[in-house]
Design a protein around this motif. Structure first.
Motif, PDB file in Angstrom:
ATOM      1  N   ALA A 150       0.839  -1.203   0.000  1.00 11.93           N
ATOM      2  CA  ALA A 150       0.000   0.000   0.000  1.00 11.93           C
ATOM      3  C   ALA A 150       0.874   1.253   0.000  1.00 11.93           C
ATOM      4  O   ALA A 150       2.023   1.247   0.454  1.00 11.93           O
ATOM      5  N   LEU A 239      -6.238  -1.709   0.975  1.00  5.80           N
ATOM      6  CA  LEU A 239      -5.490  -1.973  -0.255  1.00  5.80           C
ATOM      7  C   LEU A 239      -6.239  -1.463  -1.484  1.00  5.80           C
ATOM      8  O   LEU A 239      -5.629  -0.915  -2.417  1.00  5.80           O
ATOM      9  N   SER A 242      -5.781   2.218  -1.520  1.00  5.90           N
ATOM     10  CA  SER A 242      -4.429   2.560  -1.960  1.00  5.90           C
ATOM     11  C   SER A 242      -4.288   2.422  -3.472  1.00  5.90           C
ATOM     12  O   SER A 242      -3.657   3.266  -4.138  1.00  5.90           O
ATOM     13  N   HIS A 265      -0.200  -4.272  -6.553  1.00 10.34           N
ATOM     14  CA  HIS A 265      -1.467  -4.129  -5.826  1.00 10.34           C
ATOM     15  C   HIS A 265      -2.447  -5.242  -6.185  1.00 10.34           C
ATOM     16  O   HIS A 265      -3.102  -5.820  -5.306  1.00 10.34           O
TER      17      HIS A 265
END
Length: 350
Positions: A150, A239, A242, A265
């Motif tokens: 993140a 997440l 982010s 990610h």
């Protein structure tokens, strides 16, 4: 004399006919019962085969993770934090598989009415401890992925990011608090049940009708299983946030940098999503078990609950293997892995 013999023969024939009719009536009345018994045996056989396949595949997958990381430790004399978590998680998953599988066979062989207090206490504590570490180690893995992948500019997040290993260790230490509370509540509930049973029967070593107690124990474990699930869900949502902020920030940058960060990610999100889905299936099996004990307890429902619960520790190991680069490569390079296994055996022998 002839008439008497004829009469006796007719009476004998009538009595045999009546007995035959009664036998036919008895067989027809008991035919549904025998059919239900045959269906129960067939259902139990099917669930036993499914459970055995899950147990074998789960043991192989988690054993493979342990073997690869142990071989890597022999070569490099060190393990990364992720590999340490994966190894401990695989050990806890194998223990969970054995607990569920053993409980399956014991519940099949021994009826519930013959369960003793010591037996239920031992099985409940074993289940609580093993499942606790299985849940919290997977949650710690989600936290570690979140901290390392993140991208937030918050000072608190940066502080935790620099100390990701200590955060994971602290999370595991703090998880011992709910574990102790869970064990205490289980012991209290079993003691209450034993005290109530002493008032009704003289022999408290072999108690009857533990269905209510088993339901309460399952409900307690379900409530405490919500805590790591909530933490993992929070890490998953952060997440996603982010990733959204990263894509918004990097709109004017080059595609190469954006693709590299986005890929990191997405991989982390896929791992956490798979964990949450399997966790939800496992949690749903808990709820079905609680409902079954409360309203409609049948062996078929309990077979379904145990088979569904075993999906989580069995399938998740293969998700981790596919998402981890080292484990995925090791699953392809089988000859070198076999040689390394021999080397590990020699090292452990000396």
């Amino acid at each position: 004399m002839i008439s008497l013999k004829s009469k006796g023969c007719s009476v004998g024939v009538e009595s045999r006919a009546a007995q035959g009719a009664h036998l036919c009536t008895w067989q027809q009345s008991n035919h549904p019962v025998s059919t239900l018994l045959a269906m129960d045996v067939a259902v139990q056989t099917v669930f036993t085969m499914i459970l055995s396949v899950e147990f074998i595949t789960g043991s192989l997958g988690n054993g493979f993770i342990i073997l690869v990381n142990c071989l890597d430790w022999v070569r490099r004399r060190t393990l990364s934090p992720v590999d340490q978590i994966l190894t401990a998680l695989a050990v806890s998953r194998i223990s969970l598989l054995w607990v569920i599988y053993q409980e399956w066979w014991e519940s099949t062989i021994y009826p519930t009415s013959r369960m003793t207090v010591d037996y239920i206490r031992m099985k409940s504590l074993a289940w609580t401890v093993v499942s606790h570490f299985s849940f919290w180690l997977a949650t710690s893995l989600s936290i570690f992925y979140f901290l390392k992948i993140a991208n937030f500019s918050n000072s608190v997040f940066l502080y935790l990011n620099w100390r990701a290993r200590k955060v994971v260790s602290g999370t595991l230490l703090l998880s011992l608090v709910p574990l102790m509370i869970n064990i205490g509540l289980i012991n209290i509930r079993i003691d209450v049940w034993m005290g109530e049973s002493k008032e009704n029967i003289s022999d408290s070593s072999n108690l009857r009708n533990p269905t209510q107690t088993l339901r309460d124990l399952l409900l307690i474990n379900t409530i405490f299983a919500l805590i790591p699930f909530s933490v993992s869900l929070t890490a998953f949502l952060l997440l996603i946030l982010s990733l959204w902020r990263h894509l918004k920030t990097m709109q004017g940058s080059g595609p190469g940098c954006r693709d590299a960060s986005t890929t990191a990610h997405v991989k982390a999100l896929q791992t956490v999503v798979a964990f949450l889905l399997l966790y939800a299936i496992f949690f749903l099996s808990f709820l079905i078990g609680v409902w079954s004990f409360a309203f409609l307890y049948t062996h078929t429902i309990m077979f379904f609950v145990q088979t569904t619960a075993l999906v989580f520790p069995s399938v998740h190991s293969y998700v981790l293997i596919l998402r981890d680069t080292k484990l995925r490569r090791a699953s392809i390079a089988r000859p070198s892995l076999h040689l390394d296994a021999k080397r590990l055996t020699v090292c452990l022998h000396f």
